[in-house]
Write an enzyme that holds these catalytic residues in place. Structure first.
Site, short mmCIF file in Angstrom:
data_model
loop_
_atom_site.label_atom_id
_atom_site.label_comp_id
_atom_site.label_asym_id
_atom_site.label_seq_id
_atom_site.Cartn_x
_atom_site.Cartn_y
_atom_site.Cartn_z
N ASN A 150 -5.08 12.67 0.92
CA ASN A 150 -4.48 11.99 1.60
C ASN A 150 -5.30 11.16 2.66
O ASN A 150 -6.25 11.19 2.70
CB ASN A 150 -2.92 12.54 2.46
CG ASN A 150 -2.07 11.19 3.19
OD1 ASN A 150 -2.01 10.43 2.44
ND2 ASN A 150 -1.80 11.76 4.63
N LYS A 151 -4.67 9.72 3.56
CA LYS A 151 -5.27 9.23 4.43
C LYS A 151 -6.22 9.73 5.79
O LYS A 151 -6.17 11.08 5.57
CB LYS A 151 -4.23 8.42 4.90
CG LYS A 151 -5.23 6.96 6.07
CD LYS A 151 -5.67 6.11 5.77
CE LYS A 151 -5.12 5.37 4.49
NZ LYS A 151 -5.97 4.68 4.04
N ARG A 170 0.25 -1.22 0.37
CA ARG A 170 -0.09 0.08 0.18
C ARG A 170 1.31 1.12 -0.03
O ARG A 170 2.56 0.97 0.58
CB ARG A 170 -1.02 0.27 1.39
CG ARG A 170 -0.64 -0.55 2.32
CD ARG A 170 0.04 -0.46 3.17
NE ARG A 170 0.52 1.01 3.77
CZ ARG A 170 1.33 1.65 3.30
NH1 ARG A 170 2.57 1.27 3.89
NH2 ARG A 170 1.16 2.81 4.05
N GLY A 171 0.68 2.45 0.36
CA GLY A 171 1.03 3.69 -0.13
C GLY A 171 1.42 4.03 -2.16
O GLY A 171 1.05 2.96 -2.75
N ALA A 172 0.55 5.34 -1.95
CA ALA A 172 0.45 5.82 -3.30
C ALA A 172 1.32 4.83 -4.72
O ALA A 172 2.01 3.79 -5.34
CB ALA A 172 0.59 6.73 -3.61
N GLN A 204 -2.17 2.29 10.26
CA GLN A 204 -0.75 2.26 9.39
C GLN A 204 0.45 3.38 9.68
O GLN A 204 1.42 2.78 9.95
CB GLN A 204 -1.00 2.67 7.77
CG GLN A 204 -1.94 1.76 7.33
CD GLN A 204 -3.51 2.80 6.87
OE1 GLN A 204 -3.99 2.66 8.01
NE2 GLN A 204 -3.77 2.74 6.23
N ARG A 235 -7.32 -0.14 -6.61
CA ARG A 235 -7.59 0.71 -5.74
C ARG A 235 -7.97 2.39 -6.12
O ARG A 235 -6.83 2.43 -7.48
CB ARG A 235 -6.52 1.22 -4.53
CG ARG A 235 -6.23 -0.12 -4.01
CD ARG A 235 -6.09 -0.23 -2.36
NE ARG A 235 -5.99 0.87 -0.96
CZ ARG A 235 -5.44 1.57 -0.59
NH1 ARG A 235 -4.57 1.02 -0.28
NH2 ARG A 235 -6.04 2.27 0.27
N ASP A 239 -1.97 10.54 -2.07
CA ASP A 239 -2.22 9.99 -2.96
C ASP A 239 -2.59 10.67 -3.92
O ASP A 239 -2.42 9.43 -5.18
CB ASP A 239 -2.72 9.03 -2.44
CG ASP A 239 -2.93 8.06 -1.35
OD1 ASP A 239 -2.84 8.75 -0.63
OD2 ASP A 239 -2.53 6.33 -1.24
O1 MRU Z 1 -4.17 3.89 1.89
P1 MRU Z 1 -2.93 3.02 2.46
O2 MRU Z 1 -1.76 2.64 3.50
O3 MRU Z 1 -2.34 2.60 0.73
O4 MRU Z 1 -2.68 5.12 2.45
C1 MRU Z 1 -1.42 4.99 2.47
C2 MRU Z 1 -1.60 6.86 2.88
O5 MRU Z 1 -2.32 7.46 2.85
C3 MRU Z 1 -0.47 7.99 2.22
O6 MRU Z 1 0.43 8.39 3.35
C4 MRU Z 1 0.14 7.88 0.72
O7 MRU Z 1 0.16 6.86 -0.26
C5 MRU Z 1 2.03 8.67 0.55
S1 MRU Z 1 2.46 7.61 0.60
C6 MRU Z 1 4.60 7.68 0.39
#
Ligand code: MRU
Length: 366
Positions: free
Chosen positions: A256-257, A53-55, A205, A90, A246
């Site tokens: 973002n999250k 996960r993470g963009a 996370q 996603r 993201d």
């Molecule tokens: O749902 P996730 O865990 O994929 O969400 C990740 C985030 O929100 C991160 O902050 C975002 O992807 C930036 S990662 C370098």
């Protein structure tokens, strides 16, 4: 970065040269488990079920997913189908679409028997580029922490504190991370940086991944519940905030999250700088307004159930709400550009605005 002293990336080609390995992030921090992906289906599953996960890492995994698909069947039909299958995993992180479009444009004109080799090569390049980009984000962000530390030091403090939300560390990228890269670079340069880690419900996370990776690197960190940040800001305990994103619009709105927006509001109210760190591929040049970004709605089980270890060391999942409770689970929110002090990119720190981003990425706007 290192795990128990051994260098790791989050995704790498297996020794046999065609399968791809990842760290299963759903098992952290309880166990460090790697998973072997052998097909497009494995890659799609890893993204959808958040083993990765993470963009930026989602983008890198999608690139390898395309390579695995071409290894299985390099036909035109499968090339199109693979891209469509990955895009559906996603919706919010734009790096996924960016990687799929990049590979599709590269592979479409090639003859089927040339596609797999070209796809693996490009996936590896995307991973290497991501590492370079994140390292550069760290270099551009480090002076911001250094400046905050210099100010703090004059007030007699013994540390500088950065608040972060979710996990935007090396686990969210191929290596280094985005929001955490400046923190690693500052720590490695001897700056006494301390991190307030938002736990980041519902999937935690922050508590599970950010706390784990900062601990592996020896960066002092304190996990807080999601609602503590505003109070700590009022108490003068937060020097700056740095989060990931993201998807960022060309006007500098950042998605973002879930919960990031509330931290930005609190930071604004307390005159605390709120920075967002991002690689170029996270900018969606097709969008101007953050409200146009699709927000992923995830399953209710993430909210009503929670996983941890018992005192006997067993991993267990328990339910925390009354049976039948109605649940909503939007996974991301949008922080408007006006609440963002600056965007830390691989090319430098930009003002969060159309003009600021255009100055750093002129080729995208001309
Ligand atoms: O749902 P996730 O865990 O994929 O969400 C990740 C985030 O929100 C991160 O902050 C975002 O992807 C930036 S990662 C370098």
């Amino acid at each position: 970065m290192k795990v128990d002293g051994k260098p790791f990336r989050t995704i790498w080609p297996a020794d046999d040269g065609w399968a791809v390995e990842i760290i299963d992030q759903t098992k952290l921090p309880f166990a460090f488990v790697t998973v072997r992906m052998e097909s497009l289906g494995d890659a799609a599953h890893a993204i959808r079920d958040m083993e990765v996960r993470g963009a930026p890492l989602i983008g890198a995994t999608a690139a390898y997913g395309m390579a695995l698909a071409m290894h299985g069947d390099p036909s035109d039909e499968n090339l199109k189908g693979a891209g469509e299958a990955l895009i559906q995993t996603r919706p919010t992180a734009v790096n996924l679409r960016w990687a799929v479009d990049d590979l599709t444009a590269l592979l479409s004109p090639l003859s089927p028997n040339a596609r797999a080799g070209a796809a693996y090569k490009r996936a590896q390049e995307i991973c290497d580029e991501d590492v370079e980009i994140c390292s550069a984000i760290g270099d551009h962000g480090k002076p911001l922490i250094e400046a905050a530390w210099n100010k703090r030091q004059q007030q007699g403090a013994d540390r500088v504190s950065v608040l972060t939300h979710c996990n935007a560390g090396w686990l969210a990228t191929v290596d280094w991370g985005t929001a955490l890269a400046p923190i690693y670079k500052a720590h490695d340069a001897g700056i006494p940086v301390h991190v307030w880690v938002d736990e980041t419900r519902p999937r935690n996370q922050g508590a599970s991944l950010t706390a784990w990776e900062l601990g592996q690197h020896g960066v002092p960190a304190t996990v807080i519940v999601d609602n503590a940040g505003g109070h700590l800001m009022q108490q003068g305990e937060v020097d700056l905030c740095i989060t990931g994103t993201d998807r960022t619009t060309r006007a500098g709105d950042v998605c973002n999250k879930i919960g990031t927006y509330l931290k930005a509001l609190a930071a604004d109210d307390n005159n605390i700088p709120f920075y967002v760190a991002l690689p170029g591929p996270t900018i969606d040049w097709t969008l101007e307004a953050g409200s146009d970004i699709p927000i992923e709605e995830r399953g209710s089980e993430e909210v009503v159930r929670i996983t941890g270890t018992t005192s006997k060391g067993n991993i267990e999942t328990v339910t925390i709400t009354p049976e039948g409770t109605a649940v909503a689970n939007p996974a991301f929110d949008v922080t408007p550009a006006r609440l963002v002090t600056g965007l830390i990119t691989e090319r430098g720190v930009a003002e969060a605005s159309k003009e600021g981003l255009a100055r750093l990425y002129p080729e995208k706007t001309s």
